[in-house]
Every structure is written in structure tokens, then in C-alpha cells.
Design a protein around this motif. Structure first.
Motif, mmCIF file in Angstrom:
data_model
loop_
_atom_site.group_PDB
_atom_site.id
_atom_site.type_symbol
_atom_site.label_atom_id
_atom_site.label_comp_id
_atom_site.label_asym_id
_atom_site.label_seq_id
_atom_site.Cartn_x
_atom_site.Cartn_y
_atom_site.Cartn_z
ATOM 1 N N THR A 1 -4.824 9.351 -12.374
ATOM 2 C CA THR A 1 -3.879 10.181 -11.618
ATOM 3 C C THR A 1 -3.201 11.191 -12.527
ATOM 4 O O THR A 1 -2.930 12.331 -12.109
ATOM 5 C CB THR A 1 -2.805 9.282 -10.967
ATOM 6 N N TRP B 1 -6.491 4.192 -11.962
ATOM 7 C CA TRP B 1 -5.078 4.419 -11.680
ATOM 8 C C TRP B 1 -4.505 5.466 -12.635
ATOM 9 O O TRP B 1 -3.827 6.402 -12.205
ATOM 10 C CB TRP B 1 -4.293 3.109 -11.831
ATOM 11 N N ARG C 1 0.820 -1.215 0.000
ATOM 12 C CA ARG C 1 0.000 0.000 0.000
ATOM 13 C C ARG C 1 0.855 1.266 0.000
ATOM 14 O O ARG C 1 0.571 2.224 -0.709
ATOM 15 C CB ARG C 1 -0.936 -0.018 1.204
ATOM 16 N N GLY C 2 1.925 1.266 0.769
ATOM 17 C CA GLY C 2 2.796 2.442 0.798
ATOM 18 C C GLY C 2 3.458 2.693 -0.541
ATOM 19 O O GLY C 2 3.608 3.835 -0.972
ATOM 20 N N LEU D 1 1.812 6.542 -7.166
ATOM 21 C CA LEU D 1 0.775 7.434 -7.668
ATOM 22 C C LEU D 1 1.133 8.897 -7.413
ATOM 23 O O LEU D 1 0.987 9.749 -8.293
ATOM 24 C CB LEU D 1 -0.564 7.096 -7.010
ATOM 25 N N SER D 2 1.607 9.202 -6.210
ATOM 26 C CA SER D 2 1.882 10.598 -5.862
ATOM 27 C C SER D 2 3.092 11.143 -6.601
ATOM 28 O O SER D 2 3.076 12.282 -7.089
ATOM 29 C CB SER D 2 2.084 10.737 -4.344
ATOM 30 N N VAL E 1 2.218 1.813 -3.447
ATOM 31 C CA VAL E 1 1.170 2.304 -4.342
ATOM 32 C C VAL E 1 1.024 3.810 -4.195
ATOM 33 O O VAL E 1 0.984 4.563 -5.178
ATOM 34 C CB VAL E 1 -0.174 1.605 -4.056
ATOM 35 N N ARG E 2 0.944 4.271 -2.941
ATOM 36 C CA ARG E 2 0.817 5.719 -2.691
ATOM 37 C C ARG E 2 2.015 6.474 -3.229
ATOM 38 O O ARG E 2 1.881 7.545 -3.816
ATOM 39 C CB ARG E 2 0.632 5.978 -1.193
ATOM 40 N N LEU E 3 3.217 5.917 -3.018
ATOM 41 C CA LEU E 3 4.431 6.573 -3.498
ATOM 42 C C LEU E 3 4.424 6.674 -5.020
ATOM 43 O O LEU E 3 4.726 7.732 -5.590
ATOM 44 C CB LEU E 3 5.660 5.787 -3.032
#
Length: 452
Positions: free
Chosen positions: A165, A162, A18-19, A25-26, A21-23
């Protein structure tokens, strides 16, 4: 058309924590934000930049010269599309994004510190054009590389969400530029904006590129890319393979870009100048209208992506193209008869319609060609389309008003571009099957549970 291999896209969702994924995408989104924040800042501050770099007794001519530089810089986007597409397919989207962000940062910083015409004369607009060309060359690989990387990480039934983004970050760049322009025009005297205030957005964007460059080192490459490298399936001549096997699709995608370009460069970009110059509202009111419309636009893109994953890609693109053809002229007529609130409501309506395209076209392009030539297959029609239909649009719109003395004439430009895209969409298929994607996701989830 062909889509991403199912086993590769599914693996992305299971391997990324999950971390991570956030990294991913951001970080990918932030780079795209910077690209379009800079582009939009140039357009939203066009009247000020015209005074700094193109002093003229006729403000209309100076504005046309400013948008002329905007249009000329797009001439290198096709070259950038060919370059980044070819090498991106050979080195992968992650490495491509690392290189593009550095070039964009250098170009943006150069614009922010560039002396004006009063200081260095004719060298000022020449250097401005050179910096914008470097920025455009590097940006040619940023959007397409970001979309491909995210699509190849995403599960098939959530791919549009996805990839959304990227357009969300793009629109956030427009919003950030609009808010910045509103603050500059609202808080600073006109003389201060002209003297130094206009430089702030470009210098801020340059600083952000350093941050993004550092963070992107931690982003993993896509499982599709990793599998191709393991199987030694990376294309040795991506451009040649693309031309030989997929040129009809590339041609149709080029014309499909006409609709997206008209939305970005007329509805989201040129409209700020149109509201100020043609409708007579203040620079602050124009920036505020764009900002409020974009605040509502951001969640609409994600809604459009959900609709795309649920009902298919082409259906949404067709609705947007037909809507632009039917509604653009009435919208411009109403704009000419409206005050601040009316202009705001019309702008919100236009961007809401465009969200159907913006949320979907990137994933539609990604799915058009196989993985071995995917970055080329996206970057080439995307950048050629932006150069032909997008970068020239504000200049042509300004010119049309000048030669016809008709403030509604930009509507005909939107309608014409949308008609081109509509014909191409009718001829181009849609490889995405929502039902099959959901069934595939269910099977993969069961396999994952069984394996664990």
C-alpha cells in the motif's frame, strides 16, 4: 535479520474487522500519496519553478538551481530519520503519523502561497528552501511509519501485499502529479502556468493533509505495539540499541537504498525533465509519458508484492539491481533515437523493472530488525539513503550532462548506484521463508476456528 513475532502479526489479521482494515490501508496510503505527490509535483514542474524562483539568462543554470534546492532539502531527511525513528519507537507508529502529516501540510501550503523572485527577490528561493526542508523533515517519518504500522497489522504470509500500500500510494502520488502537470501544461497557456497554475498541486495537497489528519484519529495502533506496551518492552534508548546490536545490517541497508533511490529519483522523477530538455519533447508529451507508464506501474507493484510473499524478498531485489546495471545504458541510447511511442515503451520497461524493487524493499527493511527498534531501523537507512543517493540524483544527472556533453551519462549514475546496492544485497540475508509463513498462517487459522 529478524522478522515480526508470529503471534503478533497473526493477531492483527483477526482483530481488525474488514471496515477497519480498509480504513487503515486507505488512511495510511493517503498520507504517503500526499508526501510523494508534492515531491513529484516539484520535479515535474521544475522548468516552471526555475523561471519563478531562479530567473537566469541560462535556463540550464536555473534548472540546476531548482534541483539544487531539491537536493539541499534532503539534507534534513537524515536528521528527520533520527528524530522520528527514535521517538517513533517510543510513542508508536500511529502517533508518529499523526504528527508528520501536520508538518507536511504546513510546509506544502507555504510553498503554494510563496511569492516568486520578481516579487520579493532573493528571499523567494531562500523561503522555498526553508519550506522544502520542513517538508522533508516531516516526510522522513511518514513513509517509514506507514510501512511499519501496516507490517505489524498484517499476517506474515501477506505482509508484502499489505505493505505494498505504501509504494502503491507513493507511485499514485507520482501519477497524480504527472496527471496534474499534464493538465496544467495542456490546458493553460505557459504564462498562466508560470504565474499561478504551478501553485495548484501544492495547495491541493495541503487541503488533503487536513482530511488525512482528521481520519487518522480512528486508526488503531498495531497489536505488536500494544503487546510491547503491555509487557513494558518498549525500548528506552532505541538509537543506542540499534547501533549496538544492528549497525552492520543498517550499513548494508543504506547501500541497498541506492537502488531504490535511483529508481525513484531518476526513473520516476528526473525522467520527466530529461524527456523534455534532452529529447526535445513538449512538457505535455513528457507528462503524458510519465502518466501512462505510472498507470501500468501501479498494478505491477502489487504483482511484485505477491511474488515477494510467494518466493521471498531478496530474489526480487537482486533481479532489479542486476537489470538496472545491464539495461540502463542501452535504454538511454534508445531514448535518444526514439520518438514519442518509443520513449513511452522504454519508460514502461524501466518502471516495470523497478516495480520488483519498489514492491519489496519496504517489507524487507521492516523485517531487518526486531520490533523494539523497528521504526529507527527503517527510518535511518531509508532517509540517509534518500539524502545521499536520491535527493542529489537529479542534480548530479543534470551536472553530468553539462560537463560531459553526453546525454546518456545519467545511465552511468543509475548503474553505479545499482552496483552499490547489488553488493549490499549479496551480503545481507533474507529472513523471510515463504513456506514457513504459509504453514504459520494455516496453524493460526485452525487455532482461530477452534477458539470460535
Amino acid at each position: 535479520m529478524s522478522s515480526t513475532p508470529s503471534h503478533a502479526t497473526a493477531a492483527a489479521a483477526t482483530r481488525l474487522e474488514r471496515g477497519q482494515v480498509r480504513l487503515t490501508l486507505s488512511t495510511v496510503g493517503l498520507g504517503t500519496f500526499i508526501e510523494w505527490f508534492e515531491y513529484a509535483s516539484y520535479a515535474y514542474l521544475a522548468t516552471t519553478i526555475a523561471q519563478v524562483f531562479f530567473p537566469s539568462t541560462d535556463p540550464g543554470i536555473a534548472l540546476m538551481q531548482t534541483f539544487g534546492v531539491f537536493a539541499l532539502s534532503f539534507l534534513v531527511r537524515p536528521i528527520g530519520g533520527l528524530f522520528w525513528g527514535h521517538f517513533g519507537d517510543k510513542i508508536g507508529p500511529k502517533r508518529t503519523l499523526t504528527l508528520t502529516i501536520v508538518g507536511m501540510g504546513l510546509a506544502t501550503f507555504a510553498i503554494g502561497v510563496l511569492p516568486g523572485y520578481a516579487t520579493i527577490g532573493l528571499a523567494a528561493p531562500i523561503l522555498l528552501l526553508a519550506a522544502r526542508m520542513l517538508q522533508s523533515f516531516c516526510a522522513a517519518g511518514e513513509y517509514s511509519g506507514a510501512a511499519v504500522l501496516l507490517a505489524e497489522h498484517a499476517p506474515a504470509h501477506k505482509r508484502a501485499r499489505w505493505v505494498s500500500t505504501v509504494p502503491i500510494a507513493t507511485s499514485a502520488g507520482f501519477l497524480g502529479a504527472s496527471v496534474m502537470a499534464s493538465l496544467l501544461n495542456g490546458l493553460l497557456p505557459e504564462e498562466a502556468v508560470q504565474e499561478w497554475g504551478w501553485r495548484i498541486p501544492f495547495l491541493a495537497a495541503a487541503v488533503l493533509t487536513i482530511v488525512v489528519r482528521w481520519i487518522r484519529r480512528k486508526v488503531s495502533d498495531s497489536p505488536v505495539r500494544e503487546q510491547m506496551e503491555q509487557e513494558e518492552a518498549v525500548a528506552t534508548a532505541p538509537l543506542l540499541e540499534l547501533i549496538k546490536g544492528h549497525w552492520p545490517s543498517m550499513l548494508r541497508m543504506l547501500f541497498i537504498m541506492a537502488v531504490n533511490a535511483s529508481g525513484y529519483y531518476l526513473v520516476l522523477t528526473y525522467m520527466a525533465t530529461y524527456i523534455e530538455v534532452e529529447l526535445g519533447l513538449t512538457a505535455f508529451q513528457s507528462s503524458l509519458i510519465l502518466s501512462l507508464a505510472l498507470v501500468l506501474y501501479l498494478p505491477l507493484i502489487f504483482v511484485g508484492a505477491w511474488l515477494s510473499d510467494t518466493f521471498g524478498r531478496r530474489r526480487l531485489l537482486l533481479i532489479n539491481a542486476i537489470g538496472f546495471i545491464l539495461l540502463s545504458y542501452p535504454a538511454f541510447v534508445l531514448l535518444g533515437q526514439s520518438g514519442f511511442l518509443g520513449v513511452l515503451l522504454i519508460q514502461i520497461s524501466l518502471v516495470a523493472l523497478f516495480s520488483l524493487n519498489d514492491s519489496t524493499f519496504a517489507v524487507y527493511f521492516v523485517e531487518a530488525v526486531p520490533p523494539q527498534v523497528r521504526l529507527s531501523g527503517f527510518a535511518i537507512p531509508f532517509n540517509f539513503g534518500n539524502a545521499i543517493f536520491g535527493g542529489t540524483a537529479p542534480f548530479i544527472a543534470t551536472w553530468l550532462i553539462s560537463v560531459t556533453d553526453n546525454s546518456y551519462s545519467p545511465a552511468f549514475l543509475i548503474m553505479g548506484l545499482s552496483l552499490l546496492g547489488l553488493v549490499a544485497l549479496i551480503l545481507q540475508g533474507d529472513s523471510y521463508d515463504p513456506k514457513a509463513a504459509r504453514e504459520q498462517a494455516a496453524r493460526e487459522e485452525q487455532e482461530q476456528l477452534a477458539a470460535s
